[in-house]
Motif scaffolding. Structure first.
Motif, mmCIF file in Angstrom:
data_model
loop_
_atom_site.group_PDB
_atom_site.id
_atom_site.type_symbol
_atom_site.label_atom_id
_atom_site.label_comp_id
_atom_site.label_asym_id
_atom_site.label_seq_id
_atom_site.Cartn_x
_atom_site.Cartn_y
_atom_site.Cartn_z
ATOM 1 N N LEU A 1 0.814 -1.214 0.000
ATOM 2 C CA LEU A 1 0.000 0.000 0.000
ATOM 3 C C LEU A 1 0.847 1.263 0.000
ATOM 4 N N HIS B 1 -0.849 5.642 6.605
ATOM 5 C CA HIS B 1 -1.462 4.465 5.990
ATOM 6 C C HIS B 1 -1.392 3.273 6.932
ATOM 7 N N TRP C 1 -4.580 1.244 8.509
ATOM 8 C CA TRP C 1 -4.744 -0.218 8.513
ATOM 9 C C TRP C 1 -5.129 -0.683 9.921
ATOM 10 N N LEU D 1 -2.821 -6.864 -4.595
ATOM 11 C CA LEU D 1 -2.011 -5.725 -4.176
ATOM 12 C C LEU D 1 -0.597 -5.814 -4.747
ATOM 13 N N SER E 1 -5.300 8.638 -0.928
ATOM 14 C CA SER E 1 -6.538 7.977 -0.548
ATOM 15 C C SER E 1 -6.368 7.271 0.789
ATOM 16 N N ARG F 1 -8.258 2.614 0.888
ATOM 17 C CA ARG F 1 -7.654 1.295 0.679
ATOM 18 C C ARG F 1 -7.031 0.707 1.947
ATOM 19 N N VAL G 1 -8.322 -2.755 3.720
ATOM 20 C CA VAL G 1 -7.400 -3.881 3.891
ATOM 21 C C VAL G 1 -7.310 -4.261 5.367
#
Length: 234
Positions: free
Chosen positions: A28, A41, A45, A86, A138, A141, A145
């Motif tokens: 990612l 990020h 997650w 991915l 973004s 995602r 995930v």
């Protein structure tokens, strides 16, 4: 109670270090160049992972529900498929975008390095325009995930452990600290991943592409292993 909650936090941090989790987050963030963006990020997650654990775990604790083994196996199969997708996307992006790096500035701002793509251009590189914008990253995602990982695999054990606690409050508290531990663990892992990615992005374009390619290949390998293992159980 304090000892159990402390153990839940430690297990949550260890849970974030599992190979499929690290591979997913690495894929990612492989296209990012900002350490802040990469770490955020990783935190997203962890937030998605914790959110779904609180929902499913809350149902297990308050309503006495449990996940059927075949359902859990199906979710883990989906995680394997997601990892393959991915990793494949990382490799496809490297091939498609012809990414390299430039040192430049925007107006009177300090100069910086930035990933740049010449996708679809046929002109010689020195004649290509390098004007670009810095779009917002973004957040969807990594959150999705994290939710998928929270539903599958060893996360089911957390739900069972929480349901075995003496009171519903204790069970929910256990899931909460486990989730906090998983967020902390993934933030730490992502920060470690961000260091080589940021250094190679600012100095060695080819090395950065090699790192991204390795991340993509390893992610596909881990995802494929999960697919084979879970398909045998169907």
């Amino acid at each position: 109670m304090s000892a159990i909650l402390a153990l839940g936090f430690a297990i949550g941090m260890q849970h974030a270090l599992e190979a499929d989790h690290v591979a997913a987050v690495s894929s990612l963030v492989s296209g990012d160049r900002s350490m802040k963006s990469m770490v955020s990020h990783g935190a997203l997650w962890g937030a998605g992972h914790t959110l779904i654990l609180m929902v499913v775990g809350g149902a297990a604790v308050l309503l006495g529900l449990s996940l059927h083994p075949s359902f859990s196996n199906g979710l883990e199969f989906c995680v394997g498929l997601m990892l393959v997708m991915l990793g494949s996307h990382v490799l496809y992006r490297l091939w498609r975008d012809r990414v390299h790096f430039h040192r430049h500035r925007h107006g009177d701002r300090p100069p910086h390095f930035h990933a740049h793509s010449h996708k679809g251009e046929r002109a010689a590189h020195h004649r290509s325009g390098h004007h670009h914008e810095h779009p917002d990253r973004s957040w969807i995602r990594p959150l999705v995930v994290g939710v998928m990982h929270g539903l599958a695999g060893t996360a089911a054990v957390v739900v069972l452990t929480a349901a075995a606690q003496t009171t519903p409050t204790m069970g929910l508290a256990y899931i909460g600290v486990f989730g906090a531990g998983s967020i902390a663990g993934m933030v730490a892992v992502t920060a470690l991943i961000a260091v080589p990615m940021s250094l190679t992005a600012s100095a060695l374009t080819r090395m950065n592409r090699v790192l991204q390619g390795a991340i993509g290949a390893i992610t596909i390998s881990i995802g494929g292993t999960i697919l084979v293992r879970t398909s045998v159980l169907f």
